[in-house]
Scaffold this active site. Structure first.
Site, PDB file in Angstrom:
ATOM      1  N   ASP A  50       3.310  -3.600   8.468  1.00  0.00           N
ATOM      2  CA  ASP A  50       1.623  -3.749   7.611  1.00  0.00           C
ATOM      3  C   ASP A  50       1.325  -5.402   7.540  1.00  0.00           C
ATOM      4  OD1 ASP A  50       1.455  -0.612   6.498  1.00  0.00           O
ATOM      5  OD2 ASP A  50       2.702  -1.469   7.064  1.00  0.00           O
ATOM      6  N   THR A 123       0.645   4.744   8.933  1.00  0.00           N
ATOM      7  CA  THR A 123       1.791   3.706   8.266  1.00  0.00           C
ATOM      8  C   THR A 123       2.841   5.035   8.158  1.00  0.00           C
ATOM      9  OG1 THR A 123       0.691   2.298   7.019  1.00  0.00           O
ATOM     10  CG2 THR A 123       2.951   2.809   6.249  1.00  0.00           C
TER      11      THR A 123
HETATM   12 MG    MG Z   1      -3.050   0.949   7.024  1.00  0.00          MG
END
Ligand code: MG
Ligand code: AMP
Ligand code: MG
Length: 310
Positions: A50, A123
């Site tokens: 990320d 995620t």
């Molecule tokens: Mg994200």
């Protein structure tokens, strides 16, 4: 000449190339196996993928478009400092560059644009190995409206025999969509919703839909892809958990394909830089107006009020 191409089209073509690079970063972090997971909040995680993908996207876009207002999901000290030179992508997708810009967007300036970036949507699924659910989202908004965007799927498996992994779906207001094969909605009502962020209110909204099937998958990007590809009819999420970077790109693409994304009350979100990040009153999206109206009308008034009050 690229300078004669209107800004929104150039920015979309750059976003396609940058999202492809960010997707490679997402795959590289996973193959190395050092995810560097940080818990940002309850059921809310961030990994090295990320962080790095966001740095790649922001550095690449701001190098070419310095006055853009770019809002990315990840906020970390790591995001400062030098970005590796091979993460800075200055190429652009040639096919997108040749698109005809809609008249209403021809004179848009950098200062009029807010770009919403979710460097890795899904995620939770990424950390749990549901890799097909993972997407990279770059949404372009002008005057508070999502007008263009890309959904990149780093782990999409192309046809057997092709070595290329990943694909990038794009959409531009009044022009159309590309990167996938559009398909009509299923014959019976198939709802797509969260797999990792449910709660009693989310379940209540699903229960009233009379769906023949409920698909529970990760990411706002992946759920909108299911609508675009005819795998699901409506995306229902009666929770304040999604943010503007989750919905900007998917909404822009869905609009360009003839669909609609709103909150569960049927109201559009605004994407100006000063808007609050959470999509407080949930997400309701469909590939056409008829399915969208059906779903809005099914949500009980009491549930709409519960979400509005929170
Ligand atoms: Mg994200
Ligand atoms: P989901 O449908 O659960 O995969 O969520 C779509 C997007 O919204 C993902 O980026 C999630 O991280 C985010 N999201 C949804 N609900 C929550 C929540 N309760 N807390 C944090 N993020 C959430
Ligand atoms: Mg997300």
């Amino acid at each position: 000449m690229s300078t004669s191409v209107p800004l929104v089209v150039r920015l979309l073509s750059s976003s396609v190339s940058v999202a492809n690079r960010a997707g490679k970063i997402v795959r590289d972090v996973m193959s190395k196996g050092e995810l560097g997971i940080i818990e940002k909040g309850k059921d809310d995680y961030q990994t090295e993928a990320d962080r790095s993908a966001q740095r790649c996207i922001i550095a690449s876009l701001s190098a070419q478009y310095p006055k853009l207002n770019i809002i990315g999901e990840e906020d970390s000290p790591d995001n400062e400092g030098e970005v590796p030179s091979d993460w800075i992508v200055l190429d652009s997708d040639k096919d997108i560059l040749s698109l005809e810009c809609p008249a209403a967007l021809k004179s848009v300036k950098e200062e009029d644009i807010v770009v919403w970036v979710d460097p890795l949507d899904g995620t939770s699924e990424y950390t749990q190995g549901f890799l097909e659910h993972v997407t990279v989202l770059i949404g372009i908004s002008v005057n508070e409206k999502p007008v263009a965007g890309v959904i990149h799927q780093p782990y999409y498996k192309n046809l057997i025999g092709e070595k290329k992994i990943g694909r990038t779906i794009w959409g531009l207001q009044e022009v159309g969509v590309g990167g996938y094969t559009p398909a009509p909605p299923p014959d019976s009502l198939v709802i797509t919703t969260t797999r990792s962020h449910s709660n009693p209110v989310v379940e209540q909204a699903l229960a009233v839909m009379n769906a023949s099937q409920i698909l529970r998958v990760g990411g706002a990007g992946y759920k909108v892809l299911q609508l675009l590809e005819g795998k699901a009819s409506v995306y229902v999420f009666a929770s304040s958990g999604c943010k503007k970077w989750d919905t900007c790109a998917p909404e822009a693409i869905l609009n360009a394909a003839g669909g609609k994304l709103t909150d569960v009350l049927g109201n559009f979100y605004k994407y100006g830089a000063s808007e609050p990040h959470p999509n407080k009153t949930g997400v309701l999206a469909a590939i056409n107006d008829e399915l969208h109206s059906y779903a809005v009308n099914k949500i009980p008034q009491e549930l709409k009020e519960t979400l509005s009050k929170k």
